[in-house]
Design a protein around this motif. Structure first.
Motif, short mmCIF file in Angstrom:
data_model
loop_
_atom_site.label_atom_id
_atom_site.label_comp_id
_atom_site.label_asym_id
_atom_site.label_seq_id
_atom_site.Cartn_x
_atom_site.Cartn_y
_atom_site.Cartn_z
N GLY A 63 0.88 -1.24 -0.13
CA GLY A 63 0.06 -0.03 -0.03
C GLY A 63 0.79 1.08 0.17
O GLY A 63 0.31 2.45 0.28
N TYR A 64 2.22 1.22 -0.30
CA TYR A 64 2.94 2.32 -0.04
C TYR A 64 3.84 2.26 -1.39
O TYR A 64 4.34 1.22 -1.98
CB TYR A 64 3.87 2.28 0.96
N MET A 65 4.10 3.54 -1.97
CA MET A 65 5.00 3.79 -3.13
C MET A 65 6.29 4.42 -2.89
O MET A 65 6.09 5.49 -2.07
CB MET A 65 4.11 4.42 -4.27
N PHE A 66 7.33 3.97 -3.25
CA PHE A 66 8.64 4.35 -2.90
C PHE A 66 8.99 5.18 -4.39
O PHE A 66 9.03 4.43 -5.39
CB PHE A 66 9.66 3.29 -2.61
N VAL A 67 9.23 6.46 -4.45
CA VAL A 67 9.55 7.19 -5.60
C VAL A 67 10.97 7.74 -5.41
O VAL A 67 11.22 8.54 -4.47
CB VAL A 67 8.56 8.28 -5.76
N GLY A 68 11.67 7.54 -6.59
CA GLY A 68 13.09 8.24 -6.71
C GLY A 68 12.98 9.66 -6.96
O GLY A 68 12.25 10.16 -7.74
N LEU A 69 13.88 10.59 -6.24
CA LEU A 69 13.87 11.85 -6.79
C LEU A 69 15.44 12.20 -7.11
O LEU A 69 16.32 12.15 -6.33
CB LEU A 69 13.42 12.80 -5.53
N SER A 70 15.68 13.18 -8.17
CA SER A 70 16.72 13.51 -8.52
C SER A 70 16.77 14.98 -8.40
O SER A 70 15.98 15.94 -8.64
CB SER A 70 17.21 13.01 -9.64
N LEU A 71 17.97 15.58 -8.31
CA LEU A 71 18.45 17.04 -8.69
C LEU A 71 18.61 17.24 -10.05
O LEU A 71 18.85 16.20 -10.78
CB LEU A 71 19.83 17.42 -7.90
N MET A 72 18.55 18.51 -10.53
CA MET A 72 18.84 18.75 -11.69
C MET A 72 20.27 18.90 -12.07
O MET A 72 21.04 19.28 -11.33
CB MET A 72 18.25 20.30 -12.17
N ARG A 73 20.56 18.43 -13.49
CA ARG A 73 21.67 18.17 -14.07
C ARG A 73 22.46 19.85 -14.31
O ARG A 73 23.66 19.84 -14.40
CB ARG A 73 21.98 17.47 -15.16
N GLY A 74 21.68 20.48 -14.39
CA GLY A 74 22.18 21.79 -14.81
C GLY A 74 22.55 21.92 -16.40
O GLY A 74 23.31 23.04 -16.65
N SER A 75 22.11 21.13 -17.18
CA SER A 75 22.35 21.35 -18.64
C SER A 75 21.24 20.93 -19.32
O SER A 75 20.20 20.13 -18.69
CB SER A 75 23.44 20.40 -18.81
N GLN A 76 21.00 21.27 -20.62
CA GLN A 76 19.97 20.81 -21.49
C GLN A 76 20.01 19.60 -21.65
O GLN A 76 21.31 18.88 -21.81
CB GLN A 76 20.09 21.47 -22.67
N PRO A 77 18.87 18.68 -21.66
CA PRO A 77 17.51 19.28 -21.61
C PRO A 77 16.94 19.29 -20.33
O PRO A 77 15.74 19.19 -20.21
CB PRO A 77 16.71 18.30 -22.55
N PHE A 78 17.65 19.23 -19.56
CA PHE A 78 17.22 19.27 -17.97
C PHE A 78 17.11 20.39 -17.24
O PHE A 78 16.82 20.46 -16.04
CB PHE A 78 17.79 17.81 -17.22
N GLU A 79 17.43 21.55 -17.92
CA GLU A 79 17.57 22.82 -16.97
C GLU A 79 16.26 23.56 -17.28
O GLU A 79 15.48 23.42 -18.40
CB GLU A 79 18.78 23.69 -17.35
#
Length: 378
Positions: free
Chosen positions: A271-287
């Motif tokens: 009944g629980y969902m574990f979700v991964g979180l990441s910081l931004m890479r600071g470069s395209q296409p992620f900024e």
């Protein structure tokens, strides 16, 4: 805000410079569910296990796998997608408590047992299916099967992809598999040119119903990790940091919870969902993604969400040496889980047979004879 617990965090491998903070509620949840987590960290080429020793004491262990990405877990089999190969591992449960360096610590321990050379495929979601290991092959814009004879065998490609060639044409990244059948997939675009999806990264994402051969939802910002839980379909809209529930008939998207990071990687248990979180890479296409515009601090780590209430109930936050989480699996029934990489001798010293197992002594430079066992379990 929940108080963090840093003091009671024994380091099984002190050589790893990956630091964390964890809320007591996160550790307590693992204890109550009787499970451990397996987490991949692409940026530092690491597979991490995270467990509780009991009484609120967390424990983590690390193994090196180059550019670790997708994971698949089926009972005591674990598959890890590395840069140019898939490593299939076995949980040596009967030997785990006798691990020479940490006796009595673990009740599960993964060691490498087979390697499949695939070349660079950027494998994302993976699952053990009846016909073999299925993987989302992002570099080649297809879903493939690993058969041990070929680099990979393409079994499905989006209708907009004209040929199976490298180039990450649409960033196909996620799949929901039920009873061995691929039901839903996510992609960051519907383009057919190398990295063509980057031009519309903010609203080009799609969710496709594979058996129905229809586009279920579009206009998404970097969707990942579709999961069918009972009758409910969920995806992560990574670019906004949002967990979405999708109406399987109409494709309507309903926000469940907003998360402080680039959300990618999902595992569900009890009944629980574990979700991964990441910081931004600071470069395209992620900024410049919407998740960065909310004014709140973003984190790298894992959050536990109670699905019935749609609320975050615990957080594991990495504070050093780790900035991206790629995938997560829950090892059910394993309370204290360890792991060995390809760069240690643990896998060869652990001799695991169907009925018995033994640990060998590491050979010394002067030993000509075979190593002798130091423990035996049955």
């Amino acid at each position: 805000m929940t108080q963090t617990n840093e003091a009671a965090a024994p380091r099984v491998n002190p050589a790893e410079a990956i630091d964390y903070q964890v809320t007591p509620s996160f550790v307590a949840l693992l204890e109550r569910l009787g499970c451990s987590l397996v987490i991949t960290n692409y940026q530092s080429s690491t597979v991490m296990t995270f467990s509780s020793l009991g009484e609120g004491r967390p424990v983590q262990m690390f193994a090196r796998f180059p550019a670790a990405m997708g994971l698949a877990l089926d009972g005591d089999r674990l598959a890890v997608a590395a840069r140019t190969e898939i490593v299939v591992m076995s949980n040596i449960r009967k030997l785990a408590p006798g691990l020479p360096k940490f006796p009595g610590v673990f009740d599960g321990y993964f060691v490498p047992r087979a390697r499949y050379l695939t070349g660079e495929c950027a494998l994302h979601d993976m699952v053990f299916a009846p016909e073999g290991l299925l993987a989302v092959n992002t570099a080649y814009s297809c879903i493939c099967r690993i058969d041990g004879f070929h680099s990979f065998v393409p079994v499905w490609q989006p209708p907009w992809i004209s040929e199976i060639r490298p180039g990450d044409r649409c960033h196909l990244n996620g799949m929901a598999v039920v009873d061995g059948e691929v039901r839903y997939v996510t992609a960051l675009g519907t383009t057919d040119t190398p990295r063509g999806w980057t031009a519309n990264r903010l609203d080009g994402g799609v969710l496709m119903d594979v058996p129905g051969r229809r586009m279920l939802a579009s206009g998404l910002c970097m969707p990942h990790s579709p999961r069918l839980i009972g009758e409910d379909l969920y995806i992560l809209e990574a670019g906004t940091g949002t967990l979405l529930r999708i109406d399987r008939a109409s494709g309507a998207c309903s926000p469940v919870v907003s998360l402080p990071g680039f959300a990618r990687g999902v595992a569900v248990h009890g009944g629980y969902m574990f979700v991964g979180l990441s910081l931004m890479r600071g470069s395209q296409p992620f900024e410049g993604l919407p998740v960065e515009r909310g004014g709140r601090e973003l984190i790298c780590g894992v959050v536990a969400i109670e699905l019935a209430r749609g609320q975050v109930v615990g957080t594991l936050r990495y504070t050093g040496g780790c900035s991206e989480i790629h995938d997560i699996q829950v090892a059910a029934g394993v309370r204290r889980l360890g792991i060995s990489g390809l760069d240690t001798d643990t896998a060869t010293l652990a001799v695991d047979m169907p009925e018995v197992g033994l640990w060998l002594e590491p050979p010394s430079a002067s030993d000509d004879a075979a190593s002798l066992p130091i423990s035996l379990s049955s």
